[in-house]
Each structure stands twice: as structure tokens, then as C-alpha cells.
Design an enzyme around this catalytic site. Structure first.
Site, mmCIF file in Angstrom:
data_model
loop_
_atom_site.group_PDB
_atom_site.id
_atom_site.type_symbol
_atom_site.label_atom_id
_atom_site.label_comp_id
_atom_site.label_asym_id
_atom_site.label_seq_id
_atom_site.Cartn_x
_atom_site.Cartn_y
_atom_site.Cartn_z
ATOM 1 N N HIS A 127 0.851 -1.189 0.000
ATOM 2 C CA HIS A 127 0.000 0.000 0.000
ATOM 3 C C HIS A 127 0.883 1.234 0.000
ATOM 4 C CE1 HIS A 127 -3.396 2.582 0.750
ATOM 5 N NE2 HIS A 127 -2.860 3.023 1.884
ATOM 6 N N GLY B 92 2.426 5.088 4.260
ATOM 7 C CA GLY B 92 1.796 5.671 5.445
ATOM 8 C C GLY B 92 0.369 5.179 5.574
ATOM 9 N N GLU B 93 -0.264 5.521 6.690
ATOM 10 C CA GLU B 93 -1.627 5.082 6.939
ATOM 11 C C GLU B 93 -2.596 5.706 5.934
ATOM 12 O OE1 GLU B 93 -2.661 5.952 10.937
ATOM 13 O OE2 GLU B 93 -1.164 4.602 11.821
ATOM 14 N N SER B 94 -3.730 5.052 5.752
ATOM 15 C CA SER B 94 -4.756 5.569 4.848
ATOM 16 C C SER B 94 -5.232 6.939 5.314
ATOM 17 C CB SER B 94 -5.941 4.603 4.791
ATOM 18 O OG SER B 94 -5.555 3.366 4.241
ATOM 19 N N GLY B 95 -5.366 7.866 4.357
ATOM 20 C CA GLY B 95 -5.858 9.197 4.666
ATOM 21 C C GLY B 95 -4.813 10.175 5.145
ATOM 22 N N ILE B 96 -3.551 9.782 5.178
ATOM 23 C CA ILE B 96 -2.517 10.683 5.704
ATOM 24 C C ILE B 96 -2.069 11.699 4.664
ATOM 25 C CG2 ILE B 96 -0.436 9.373 5.067
ATOM 26 C CD1 ILE B 96 0.529 9.919 7.993
ATOM 27 N N GLY B 97 -2.380 11.467 3.379
ATOM 28 C CA GLY B 97 -2.049 12.458 2.360
ATOM 29 C C GLY B 97 -1.113 11.986 1.266
ATOM 30 N N LYS B 98 -0.996 10.682 1.072
ATOM 31 C CA LYS B 98 -0.080 10.151 0.057
ATOM 32 C C LYS B 98 -0.533 10.551 -1.352
ATOM 33 C CE LYS B 98 -0.668 5.887 1.311
ATOM 34 N NZ LYS B 98 -1.602 6.114 2.420
ATOM 35 N N ASP C 160 -2.022 4.030 -4.549
ATOM 36 C CA ASP C 160 -2.755 3.109 -3.680
ATOM 37 C C ASP C 160 -2.093 1.738 -3.572
ATOM 38 O OD1 ASP C 160 -5.010 2.622 -1.921
ATOM 39 O OD2 ASP C 160 -5.677 1.204 -3.439
ATOM 40 N N ARG D 256 17.212 14.927 13.066
ATOM 41 C CA ARG D 256 17.334 16.297 12.556
ATOM 42 C C ARG D 256 18.632 16.538 11.799
ATOM 43 N NH1 ARG D 256 15.306 20.513 17.043
ATOM 44 N NH2 ARG D 256 15.365 21.814 15.162
#
Length: 312
Positions: free
Chosen positions: A141, A156-162, A180, A246
Site C-alpha cells: 500500500h 503511510g496510513e490511509s488518509g494521511i495524504g499520500k 494506492d 534532525r
């Protein structure tokens, strides 16, 4: 185990079928290796069973050796050769199998194919193609984008903005490979190739809008069929309790199919432009491959500054 039908190889390589009476519908190729049966043509079949299931290539050397043999000897060798579970013989350089070879092939149900290409040229091409199609693969994914020539896999998780990040990157002139679902293939110990499933190719899903056709909206220059994965960007929700890197002095890696790929964990919070961050990460990764490491250069300057005598 992955396999490719012999008919697909015939279509891809534009091969001529010398044995059209042989049913090839059920013949499958399961390994990318090939074999040139030179020793077998001379009657040596020890250990041939280990290579008999490969695609067999007949070049000018094997061909000229056999046509010089008496018919009775040829028939005996051909019959033994065809008794093994051979998927097909490919004659290169427009060589035509002799009538005895064709007769034994039909009798044993073995396909004889032909190509006009030189032996070495055809072998290199078919090995490369079979390696790409039969190598280990997984589907993950994420989103794969070609950014300045670097294959960047955004996870990244679903809905995070990929998908939103991919759309912004396309608008900035980069190319979408897959959204997707990304199919990863291990073509070597150092190379992973990503591509899109046929069903979702060129499409992006945007929550609240639906499916968007990138190729239609932005043109063919905005999409790409496949891309080597050079860098992984993992998006995650920003947390004040997490200590984020950083300086970037040490590389982090993620493992796919036994291959290690450089990976950056990027915290997401309102106001951060993900597309610009991805671009910067891609350029920075490209610089490192070319021998320049900004983190090490900065650390070097800090050390040099600390070594300088302080003025009183």
C-alpha cells in the site's frame, strides 16, 4: 510459483512456430534461466535433467554440428533429447530445424520455435524479460512517483495524504507510476522495480472527489509504466513525544523482498508541504549517490569550528 505461458513468449518475442500441430496451450515457463544443449547434441545427457525444463536455445554451432551427422544418429539423439520435459526449442538466426528434428518434436509434443535474431542477442533479451516477469514480487500500500529521476515510494496510513502529495508532485512536473497499490518486483539483489496493477494504472483516488485520471488530465508525460525504487518516504502523524532525526548522519533502511532501501520517516502536521519535502529528499538522495553528503559536510564544519581557538 509464478509462470509465463509459452504463447506469451511467442507473442512477445515474435517467434515463428515450426510445429503448429503441437498443442502449446498448457506449456508454462517457470524459471528465467535458459540452456544451450550443445553437449546433449553430442550425446552427453548426464545432469541434463536439471536444465531440461528451461527454454532451449539452438544456435549456429549446435545446428551445424547436428546437420552433419547421419540421419540415424540424429534421430537417436533427438529422441533422447525430446524424452525430457522440455518446454520448447528456439532456433536463432533464421535456422530451420531439419525434418528429423521436426518429426521427433511432433511425436514427443515439443514445440520448435524460430527467430531471426542472433543467438547472443536473443538470449540476452529473453533472459532480461523472463527475469522481470518471473522474479519475486509483492504488492504494498503506497504511492510510487518518479521525482527528478529517483523512484520515491511514499507510504503511510490511509488518509494521511499520500495521494494528495502525488497529485502535487505531478503538477510540479514529476511522473506518477502507481497510486494506492504498488507492485514491487525484485529483479536483482540491488534493484526493486515498481509498477501499477493494470486496473489502477494512471488513476489517483482523492477522498471527497473520487477517481482522477492523471494521464487524461496532465498528458502522457505525467505518467510512467515502471520505475526503480530508490527511496522510501514514510509519512506519519507528528507527535511531540517522538524524537525525530534532525541531522541525517545515519541512513535508515526498510526491507522489501530482502532488498534494503533508504527510508525517511517524515512527520506530518498542518502547514507542511509534503511535495516540496519529497522533492528535497529525492535531490538529497541523488547528491549522496553522486558523492556529496550535506549532513556530513555540516558535521565537518561544526567540528572545524569547535577546533578553532577562541579569541579572548
Amino acid at each position: 510459483m509464478d509462470s509465463i505461458s509459452l504463447q506469451r513468449i511467442i507473442d512477445k518475442m515474435k517467434l515463428k512456430n515450426w510445429t503448429k500441430d503441437v498443442d502449446i496451450s498448457g506449456i508454462k515457463i517457470t524459471q528465467p534461466d535458459i540452456n544451450r544443449p550443445a553437449l546433449q547434441m553430442a550425446g552427453y545427457f548426464e545432469y541434463y535433467d536439471a536444465t531440461s525444463t528451461r527454454l532451449q536455445i539452438i544456435g549456429f554451432v549446435e545446428y551445424s554440428y547436428m546437420v552433419a551427422k547421419p540421419e540415424e544418429e540424429r534421430r537417436k539423439i533427438y529422441a533422447t533429447l525430446m524424452s525430457y520435459p522440455t518446454p520448447a526449442f528456439v532456433f536463432c538466426r533464421d535456422l530451420e530445424p531439419d525434418p528429423v528434428f521436426q518429426e521427433e518434436a511432433v511425436r514427443h509434443g515439443v514445440a520448435l520455435l524460430g527467430t531471426s535474431k542472433g543467438t547472443s542477442e536473443f538470449m540476452a533479451e529473453v533472459i532480461r524479460w523472463l527475469n522481470a516477469k518471473l522474479c519475486p514480487s509483492i504488492t504494498i500500500h503506497g504511492v510510487l512517483v518518479d521525482v527528478f529521476g529517483e523512484g520515491v515510494l511514499i507510504t503511510g496510513e490511509s488518509g494521511i495524504g499520500k495521494s494528495e502529495a502525488a497529485l502535487e508532485l505531478v503538477k510540479r512536473g514529476h511522473r506518477l507510476v502507481s497510486d494506492d497499490a504498488v507492485e514491487l518486483r525484485k529483479v536483482s539483489d540491488d534493484t526493486l522495480i515498481g509498477s501499477a496493477p493494470e486496473m489502477t494504472k494512471h488513476f489517483i483516488e482523492l477522498r471527497g472527489i473520487g477517481i482522477v485520471d492523471i494521464k487524461t488530465m496532465f498528458g502522457v508525460s505525467s505518467v510512467k509504466e515502471h520505475q526503480e525504487v530508490d527511496l522510501v518516504i514514510q509519512l506519519e502523524e507528528w507527535s511531540k513525544d517522538t524524537d525525530y532525526d534532525r541531522l541525517g548522519l545515519e541512513e535508515n533502511y526498510i526491507d522489501y523482498l530482502g532488498n534494503k532501501v533508504v527510508c525517511h520517516n517524515i512527520p506530518i502536521r498542518p502547514g507542511r508541504n509534503i511535495a516540496i519535502i519529497v522533492e528535497s529528499a529525492a535531490v538529497n538522495h541523488r547528491q549522496k549517490k553522486m558523492g556529496y553528503n550535506a549532513s556530513k559536510e555540516f558535521f565537518k564544519r561544526v567540528q572545524e569550528n569547535m577546533m578553532k581557538p577562541r579569541e579572548e
